[in-house]
Design a protein around this motif. Structure first.
Motif, PDB file in Angstrom:
ATOM      1  N   LEU A  79     -30.392   5.315  -7.401  1.00  0.00           N
ATOM      2  CA  LEU A  79     -29.446   4.239  -7.139  1.00  0.00           C
ATOM      3  C   LEU A  79     -28.098   4.652  -7.694  1.00  0.00           C
ATOM      4  O   LEU A  79     -28.019   5.433  -8.634  1.00  0.00           O
ATOM      5  N   ARG A 107     -25.401   0.017  -8.973  1.00  0.00           N
ATOM      6  CA  ARG A 107     -26.629  -0.723  -8.621  1.00  0.00           C
ATOM      7  C   ARG A 107     -27.642  -0.685  -9.766  1.00  0.00           C
ATOM      8  O   ARG A 107     -28.337  -1.657 -10.020  1.00  0.00           O
ATOM      9  N   MET A 148     -26.565  -3.179 -12.181  1.00  0.00           N
ATOM     10  CA  MET A 148     -26.907  -4.526 -11.720  1.00  0.00           C
ATOM     11  C   MET A 148     -28.380  -4.839 -12.029  1.00  0.00           C
ATOM     12  O   MET A 148     -28.699  -5.919 -12.526  1.00  0.00           O
TER      13      MET A 148
END
Length: 162
Positions: free
Chosen positions: A129, A133, A136
């Motif tokens: 990722l 991301r 997150m």
């Protein structure tokens, strides 16, 4: 006995979950540095740091199994196993464990493999990722644990007082 179980539950949460949340939170920023200039000294140091952060996440995730074990023992001792706040906490804990085990740790594995070899992101489906991301996902993991912590303190609807 209840006080001992509760103490062990809280200590396990502090000792196990704390390092995972910190190491997982540091990983994306370190990954950004590692994916910079691959031959640069900072990138090489960042790859070493990534390995250390990932190891902390893996080891303490395993140690973290003690948290729900002591939690269930404490809840049973208090007679609150059927309380809504506890059931919600259990579900959120399971969700946090799932995010860590199924999303964050595998993404860290892929990021380590890539950062250690090339430094340039690949377009393969198994590519890590992006650092954003991953950050997150780590934020979601941390938010789930923060919510569980608040529920454990506030215990809405609990008959044990709070």
């Amino acid at each position: 006995m209840t006080k001992l179980l509760l103490s062990l539950h809280v200590l396990a949460a502090i000792v196990a979950v704390g390092p995972v949340t910190v190491a997982a939170s540091m990983f994306p920023a370190t990954l950004r540095r590692a994916l910079g200039d691959p031959g640069h000294g900072d990138a090489l140091t960042a790859v070493t740091a990534l390995r250390t952060l990932h190891r902390i996440c893996r080891v303490y995730a395993g140690v973290g199994i003690a948290v729900p074990v002591f939690g269930f023992a404490t809840a049973s001792s208090l007679g609150v196993l059927g309380d809504t706040w506890l059931i919600v906490s259990i579900l959120l804990t399971a969700a946090a464990a799932g995010v860590l085990a199924l999303l964050i740790l595998p993404a860290q594995d892929r990021a380590l493999a890539e950062a250690g070899t090339s430094g340039a992101p690949s377009s393969s489906p198994s590519a890590p990722l992006s650092p954003g991301r991953l950050a997150m996902l780590t934020g979601i993991f941390n938010l789930l644990w923060a919510t569980v912590t608040v529920l454990m303190i506030v215990r809405p609807g609990s008959t044990t007082g709070a």
